[in-house]
Design a protein around this motif. Sequence first.
Motif, PDB file in Angstrom:
ATOM      1  N   GLU A 195       0.894  -1.088   0.018  1.00 17.18           N
ATOM      2  CA  GLU A 195       0.197   0.246  -0.079  1.00 17.18           C
ATOM      3  C   GLU A 195       0.822   1.454  -0.015  1.00 17.18           C
ATOM      4  N   PHE A 196       1.866   1.226   0.606  1.00 17.14           N
ATOM      5  CA  PHE A 196       2.791   2.321   0.892  1.00 17.14           C
ATOM      6  C   PHE A 196       3.221   2.702  -0.438  1.00 17.14           C
ATOM      7  N   ILE A 212       0.649   4.136  -2.593  1.00 17.31           N
ATOM      8  CA  ILE A 212       0.228   5.667  -2.346  1.00 17.31           C
ATOM      9  C   ILE A 212       1.364   6.701  -2.766  1.00 17.31           C
ATOM     10  N   ILE A 252       1.319   7.313  -6.276  1.00 12.37           N
ATOM     11  CA  ILE A 252       0.174   8.405  -6.624  1.00 12.37           C
ATOM     12  C   ILE A 252       0.381   9.761  -6.263  1.00 12.37           C
ATOM     13  N   VAL A 253       1.231   9.938  -4.911  1.00  9.38           N
ATOM     14  CA  VAL A 253       1.240  11.364  -4.301  1.00  9.38           C
ATOM     15  C   VAL A 253       2.517  12.045  -5.278  1.00  9.38           C
ATOM     16  N   TYR A 269       3.879  10.823  -8.358  1.00 13.46           N
ATOM     17  CA  TYR A 269       3.557  10.885  -9.815  1.00 13.46           C
ATOM     18  C   TYR A 269       2.318  11.711 -10.190  1.00 13.46           C
ATOM     19  N   ALA A 270       1.357  11.074  -9.723  1.00 11.15           N
ATOM     20  CA  ALA A 270       0.049  11.711 -10.325  1.00 11.15           C
ATOM     21  C   ALA A 270      -0.195  13.100  -9.510  1.00 11.15           C
ATOM     22  N   GLY A 271       0.218  13.115  -8.072  1.00  5.99           N
ATOM     23  CA  GLY A 271       0.099  14.384  -7.466  1.00  5.99           C
ATOM     24  C   GLY A 271       1.271  15.449  -7.781  1.00  5.99           C
ATOM     25  N   THR A 298       3.801  -1.155   6.061  1.00 11.45           N
ATOM     26  CA  THR A 298       4.423   0.402   5.914  1.00 11.45           C
ATOM     27  C   THR A 298       5.460   0.500   7.190  1.00 11.45           C
TER      28      THR A 298
END
Lengths: 207, 261, 423
Positions: free
Chosen positions: B107-108, B111, B114-115, B117-119, B202
């Motif tokens: 999960e880590f 996320i 996402i944070v 690259y996407a964010g 995590t």
Amino acid sequence: MITEDDIIIVDDMRRDMSLTERFYLPQIAQGLSVTLRRMFTKRVTLQYPEMRREPKLEGDLTDPHSQLNASRYRGVHRLNRDPDGRVACVACFMCETACPAHCIHIDAAESPWPDREKYPAKFDIDELRCIYCGMCEEACPVDAIELTYEYDLVGNTRNEMIFDKGKLLEVFDETCQIKPRRNPRITGYAGTGSPDHQPARPTGEQH
Amino acid sequence: MNASLPYLIYALFAVGGAGIYLALPRSGRSTAVPGSILGLAAVGMFVAVVAKYALPSEGAGFSYLFSAMALIGAGRVVTHPKAVYCVLYFVLVIISVSMLLVLQGAEFLAIALIVVYAGAILVTYAFVLMLSQQSASVPGDVRSREPFLAVLAGFFTMACIAGQVGDLPLAAAPSSEQVIRLAQHGEADQAVMPEMMVDGNTAAMGAALMTKYVVTLETTGVLLLVALVGAMAVAKKRVPIEESPDPEKPLGQVGREAAPF
Amino acid sequence: MLDLLKNQLLFSGLLIAVLMGAINLGVAYCTFYERKISAWIQNREGPNRVGFFGLFWGFHFWGYGQPMADGLKFLLKEEMIPDKADKPLYVMAPAISFIVSTIGIAVIPWGGYLDIDADGIVDVACQVANPDIGLLYVLGVGSLGVYGVVLGAWASNNKYSLFGGIRAAAQMLSYEIPLGLAILVVVLSCGEVRLENIVRAQIEGGGTWNVFVHPLAFFLLFVTQLAETNRAPFDMAESEQELVGGFHTEYGALKFALFFLSEYTHMIINSAFLCVLFLGGWHFPWIPGLGLEDTAWWAVLAKMAMLGTKIAGCVFVYMWIRWTLPRFRFDQLMRLAWKGLIPTGLGLVALAVVMTYFGIPGSESVWPKLIWGLGGNAAVLFMVVLVVGMSPAGVTGRQANMPPISLLSPAKRVPRADQGTAN
């Protein structure tokens, strides 16, 4: 043209910010306290259809939220009656000429009464076209046309909003209790039935 | 495992590569439709092959779904003529891959992907690309540059990586199961792992980063800092302060001063 | 029936349904109270006419039907798509915005654990999902929030919208960093990334909510969340006066309503997040039923009500700030983030690291935490004030490349009357 001398720099804009201003937060806290205090002060809103400003001609007119100065307010027009109940207008066309919006239409006819030459056979005001500037009132030599304190004027059609002579006289009948007709200043005609007739002009100017 | 399977997979890579090559935007007659069909066929066959040989597991359906989304999205990243759509498809790829990571119990990483690259990174891309023209009329947008070499290099690299991870003959690496086992029960991590694994990984990941891989982590950080400083040094343009011709009328004060309020 | 509810999956489904309804209703009344609060601040009454379809003998309930009327209006307006807009993205953007701001509800711990049949065994958690990375999930989802704004702005094919989108992107990128730093302070002092456990850590540590230990970090998180939600004074992206609405200039009807809803949903979710991280979540001292050991259904409802109250308070502060402060200029915005918030955040993280090293967060007593936390915060604040005081003074209303004041000829300097300075 802007010359060198026209350039004025207000020093206040150039003032260095103080430490509290540069640190934002004390200033922000000050602003927030102002708005918070504002939240608990008395509301100034007048709940219109239920609450209305009371039209008054004199007395205490200091509170604009409950009183309406009926002597100054420029609302719906009226056509005054003289003390005999006749229309006071002499069909001189002064108001129609003065009107910047061209919303007054008068048809003059020979007066049936001996004290004037003409009277208005038709007197129409398009209330939708009117800009409520009050210049007709100022132009009228006999104080026949006046603006009243009535402000909530509504209608369903455009034709309905063209007020004819009868309608304008009706407005006078409705409003003359609160705002009586002022005495005419120029013609000196005061009618026959007015007990408190006084010349409006200062005595010194009378010849 | 079937001995000819690796070569089948390489063949599928080749088909996919040909599809991408055809689907790349080009001047002249568009070959996007046959390219897309070829590419989709390659993805479909790849899924079929994987489904045939993979062990049954929980959440396999999601795995196929997100894999297909990621593959098709990645294809659209390079083949879509509008730059902003490319960024969006990239975001789709990132999200699909992070979902795959979630399915793997990471999960880590999901996320973080996402944070970071996407964010952050792709927002920066979008920031720049929004200034491009909305209708793709510039030749640089319409035509891809060196499509053949790019596709060749890309798919050869992909084949090599696939060979590293699985049991393909291009590389003699430990099998994926061994890799996972090593990672889970590596000696250095054993002190912190067991109890934390119960609660999710995590904390274990953080502990590993801060103990076993701390030098790598810090080196990466310093590298990024150096890059940051370097970028600022390159980007900072030194503008000489202009001398005002008239000392009575300093610079920036030519007309009437407009008070802000 | 009760046994079905004991299944966490089914309970989560039920919770999602309830929360979506509650949050949509909350959003509707947020718009109502936004107008009310703006009116109160400006000595007005605000909307107070709309009742419930003339039911209840025409009594209008102080305007509480207003949100329904607004929603109905949005529904009945004409859906328009500008001719030159990029249609797929134009339609997708509000949806992206709304979805991204809504999925944050999944990890908020709304009411602790629930023991449905009162047999002393905890059955379900009153939380949609409790992943190992709860806090990072909120961070990740929040970082995606900008896409709706940016795509809507670009797809509208309108220059003002584009300005709004670009501003939003730059602002969001800058304010993610102090946001992350403020969150890091909480993670370090609680030693947890699960939101439920962060609440638990705050309660178990003698009821010291994180806000008492790290007030500056709380403030930092609040400011960055203002920026992330594009609320005033950080509403550069939609500034009505310059950009006529910014990114949603070209939007109308239900699509605009979605943007509107997502802004308010974002506010609610962010407030919930803030409450969980710093204000002790559903905990409140001295009120029975809000403890860790209370798991009956009424206690869970009380906890949810408590969290709801705290959220309402935070949302009120959002609105209060909006109707008080003017908007930042863009360079001020960036300066605040990069020169103000980020160094402060780094200082706070360093403080949290030192506290963790000395084992302060794990101590049983309240006092070491408070003394260390408040003392450290005071030190960081002092450093910030010192740096601000020693840096060259900024001047109001001036561009940086303009000459210093001393160069201006004295004859043209007109002192303000009440300053009374010479020349």
